[in-house]
Design an enzyme around this catalytic site. Structure first.
Site, PDB file in Angstrom:
ATOM      1  N   HIS A 125      -7.883  75.596  26.741  1.00  0.00           N
ATOM      2  CA  HIS A 125      -8.305  76.443  27.808  1.00  0.00           C
ATOM      3  C   HIS A 125      -7.330  77.345  28.626  1.00  0.00           C
ATOM      4  O   HIS A 125      -7.350  78.270  28.631  1.00  0.00           O
ATOM      5  CB  HIS A 125      -8.953  75.328  29.025  1.00  0.00           C
ATOM      6  CG  HIS A 125      -9.315  75.951  30.287  1.00  0.00           C
ATOM      7  ND1 HIS A 125     -10.529  76.286  30.598  1.00  0.00           N
ATOM      8  CD2 HIS A 125      -8.813  76.491  31.376  1.00  0.00           C
ATOM      9  CE1 HIS A 125     -10.793  76.772  31.772  1.00  0.00           C
ATOM     10  NE2 HIS A 125      -9.810  77.054  32.084  1.00  0.00           N
ATOM     11  N   GLU A 126      -6.175  76.616  28.782  1.00  0.00           N
ATOM     12  CA  GLU A 126      -4.880  77.491  29.640  1.00  0.00           C
ATOM     13  C   GLU A 126      -4.342  78.181  28.423  1.00  0.00           C
ATOM     14  O   GLU A 126      -3.814  79.301  28.882  1.00  0.00           O
ATOM     15  CB  GLU A 126      -3.779  76.214  30.030  1.00  0.00           C
ATOM     16  CG  GLU A 126      -4.405  75.339  30.835  1.00  0.00           C
ATOM     17  CD  GLU A 126      -4.898  75.928  32.008  1.00  0.00           C
ATOM     18  OE1 GLU A 126      -4.734  77.087  32.537  1.00  0.00           O
ATOM     19  OE2 GLU A 126      -5.935  75.329  32.617  1.00  0.00           O
ATOM     20  N   GLU A 174     -11.346  83.526  33.540  1.00  0.00           N
ATOM     21  CA  GLU A 174     -12.130  82.487  33.088  1.00  0.00           C
ATOM     22  C   GLU A 174     -12.946  82.578  31.906  1.00  0.00           C
ATOM     23  O   GLU A 174     -13.077  81.673  30.772  1.00  0.00           O
ATOM     24  CB  GLU A 174     -12.852  81.834  34.273  1.00  0.00           C
ATOM     25  CG  GLU A 174     -13.402  80.478  33.936  1.00  0.00           C
ATOM     26  CD  GLU A 174     -12.245  79.280  33.868  1.00  0.00           C
ATOM     27  OE1 GLU A 174     -11.025  79.711  34.517  1.00  0.00           O
ATOM     28  OE2 GLU A 174     -12.609  78.314  34.089  1.00  0.00           O
TER      29      GLU A 174
END
Lengths: 489, 489
Positions: free
Chosen positions: A256-257, A284
């Protein structure tokens, strides 16, 4: 000269904003615990400097000296963004800006303690303070027809309006509720079972990050209680966390990061505002795309399964299919950051409605815990056992981040739009992912999103990238297709 | 209100200086390598902000509104320090301040190259530029009766005068030359021999730091190419380095930096200038005291020997006596940072006389290398084989740091003064050190030095702490006593 002055001034301000970001990164990763109080002062001091620079009256003079009709689209956006920051800064008094920064820093400290003690009442004064200050700031900025919440939203999602956003996000609800219901009647898939050493988890996390195209010479990976990414083009840092009973926490936090950080590393300029990210929703979309459309795909499981074997030995799953089902396990639970793709947006819908009401005044902080628990019971069917699993689970409100939560769901919506378009442009993408060959995927994102900065607003950027205006339909289709297959619905 | 305004302004500036320190710490410890260019922009941006705040014309107005006769001694010093920073910021034109920063940065780059090429002539233009700019800056700041070198000195050692300092430091020379001569006729003691794992070194370094009283909740220990300490009261960080062939590098770098950090952690206020450290000489007295008077004492070896055994197994030494002699091994060599207690101050005397003459104009940059080599031969009896072992070994001059070197020897002199007085006040101190019980030692320093800030100038602070004006005699007595015993002189 006026344009040059404007851009020069903005670049220096960007450099100072990067410094503010860095000391915040340090606070979450490196700072010794007694450093909290002075860090709050430091954050307040630099926020005041940035505020003062954005409010500099020379900006208005320089602005008047610029003939916008002669500018490139890129410089038009630079000027517009500088004007936007200037408007925010001149309307919000310096005293208030500093109080906001101090309250956000102090709020996070209090939140950590309150969460550890599972005691919402300890957090209430800090939360009230943050809400009061945010409302005061919103009142300074309100434009014709905007609500206070619109103003807060605009900070993260330029141009977004509460009602439209609400319509878009709520259009997900029926499909999510139906999916959740149908899945809950099916047997649960197997889990990862075993001992997952910290060093092996971090080594695999680094390997995945590198395979995705993350440049470790322009970033680093550290541990943090609540994973986040930060920084700028040549220094885009990520954090993760480790649960020795469950490697998915570390691995998917990292993916995700890294998704965020790839967007940051793909920027075209470190300092100019038009080269900054488009919106939080678009940011996002990048993290979610890598986490879900790539990282939770059947093809990625082909690559991941042998890596897991070699990192951890036996872990209770015996094929890529098992891994695919395990990383897509749907389960009603309390924590947003651990939620599956079906429940995640229901978590956001809960927070979105609560924070709108906190800002409008329809909900008091004193009633927040109860409101959370009641709504959670209605949406998820569970009683919240303590606030660390409920209203105290997220850092955002402690840091004054109101208007931020809905951008997570926007990200999910946009990621599905981008995924749909990319599959048309790169027909063999899924086959490449089986070998963790992410180069063409990353290049497509570089071309369509990363290199575009914030010249366009988010809906237009997504439309240019995909050929269609953004809607919730691609996400609904993707979830229906994926989970129908996984659960034989 | 004027005093309040002054102090408030100064506190905010201190907070920003702490931020500047933190991003510099990050650059040396954490930053990925591609971050260099943007970090330079960030550092430049925050330096410009701090300069602008120190030059703020409101300071002069506020200053006029303060009746200094009614102030406490502490606030008198606050006001005087604010005035001092304001004078420095307003008298040195912004153009010159920027050129100094650029020349210092460019000088370091050139120095690295020239040192690698062992070619002093490559470094000469950058050195000339730095000297010219420092002289120009000194000329802006000169007060009645001051020499240019006095002005440069004053930046690191407030109130110091060249001639007095020279008399003090030169009074060391005969004793050092004599000691060096007598030791050189004796056989060399044994060395540490073995393999010293990185993790074991760092674990022992942490144990020593904790035993000294370093508060890890208000600091942290990391690796850096060149160890340093930084930070403020509640966040005082240290760094060390590891040489797997020689654990003394890591252990004594750590002890040295902990000495600095204990001073920082013992401060009474994080932001007010009167609570800042007294001078660089006093700061160095703290690091040197712990490194030498404590860390290289016979009693500390009693504690250290079993710790070394348990950390590293066999390492070629078989008793606390062996460790004591090994950590005090005296050897004539070229590099200052590796010098023992006997040679160290001779290194400083050499640099001090050369830089005074460079600033006064008595020595030309073109003649510097020859002057260095001639004086080194006279002082150390060795021919310098190439300038990387001679005039190019230290970073200081490349960065425009003139007036800094003598503070190292001042630190050694002050540390011996403090040691002598402490032994009278705490008769059983050495016995306590055998058990690494450092509490009373630290408390004495807290009371006499750490809590005193910069209300007094260094010589007065030392006199109040020890009951005598500072002199070189305690250091000479300490060295004679110690090395006579060690080498049977």
């Amino acid at each position: 000269m006026s344009l040059e002055n404007l851009l020069d001034h903005a670049k220096q301000t960007s450099a100072l904003s990067q410094v503010a970001g860095l000391i915040s990164w340090d606070q979450e990763t490196m700072m010794p615990k007694k450093g909290n109080a002075s860090r709050a002062e430091q954050s307040g001091a630099i926020a005041a400097v940035i505020h003062g620079r954005n409010a500099d009256p020379r900006i208005a003079d320089w602005m008047e000296g610029v003939d916008r009709t002669t500018l490139s689209e890129f410089d038009q956006r630079n000027v517009a963004e500088i004007e936007r920051s200037h408007r925010r800064a001149t309307r919000v008094p310096e005293r208030l800006a500093r109080e906001l920064a101090v309250a956000a820093s102090a709020g996070q400290t209090t939140w950590v303690e309150a969460r550890a003690d599972k005691d919402f009442s300890k957090f209430k004064p800090a939360l009230k303070r943050n809400i009061d200050l945010k409302k005061e700031a919103a009142a300074c900025l309100i434009e014709d027809g905007q609500s206070a919440y619109d103003v807060l939203l605009d900070e993260f999602e330029p141009g977004a309006r509460t009602q439209e956003l609400s319509d878009l996000l709520e259009s997900l609800r029926p499909a999510l509720v139906s999916l959740r219901q149908r899945i809950s009647e099916k047997p649960a898939p197997k889990r990862f079972i075993g001992a997952f050493g910290k060093a092996a988890q971090l080594a695999l996390a680094e390997k995945i990050a590198a395979a995705m195209g993350y440049d470790f010479d322009a970033g680093r990976l550290d541990l943090a209680a609540h994973p986040f990414s930060s920084g700028s083009v040549n220094d885009a840092r990520i954090t993760t966390r480790v649960d020795e009973k469950d490697p998915l926490n570390c691995l998917y936090s990292t993916i995700h990061e890294v998704g965020h950080a790839l967007y940051t590393q793909g920027g075209t300029d470190e300092f100019l505002p038009a080269a900054d990210y488009c919106s939080m929703g678009v940011h996002e979309s990048q993290s979610r795309f890598w986490e879900n459309q790539i990282g939770r795909s059947r093809q990625f499981a082909d690559w991941l399964y042998p890596e897991l074997k070699s990192a951890f030995g036996e872990f209770g799953l015996n094929s890529p299919d098992d891994v695919y089902t395990a990383v897509n396990r749907v389960e009603t639970d309390f924590i947003r950051t651990e939620a599956d793709e079906v429940h995640y947006n229901l978590h956001i819908l809960l927070r979105f409605s609560l924070e709108r009401d906190l800002i409008s005044g329809a909900l008091a902080v004193d009633d927040l815990e109860e409101a959370w628990n009641t709504q959670f019971k209605a949406d998820f069917g569970l009683d919240v056992p303590d606030p660390s699993l409920g209203v105290l689970q997220d850092v955002h409100w402690s840091a004054g981040l109101f208007g931020y939560f809905p951008t997570y769901s926007l990200g999910n919506i946009y990621s599905a739009c981008l995924d749909q378009a990319m599959r048309e442009d790169i027909p063999d993408r899924d086959t490449l992912i089986e070998k963790a060959d992410c180069a063409s995927t990353l290049q497509w994102m570089r071309d369509k999103i990363h290199s575009k900065g914030r010249v366009l607003q988010a809906p237009e950027l997504i439309e240019r990238a995909t050929g269609k205006p953004p809607s919730a339909q691609p996400l609904i289709d993707y979830l229906e297709r994926k989970f129908s297959g996984l659960y034989n619905l």
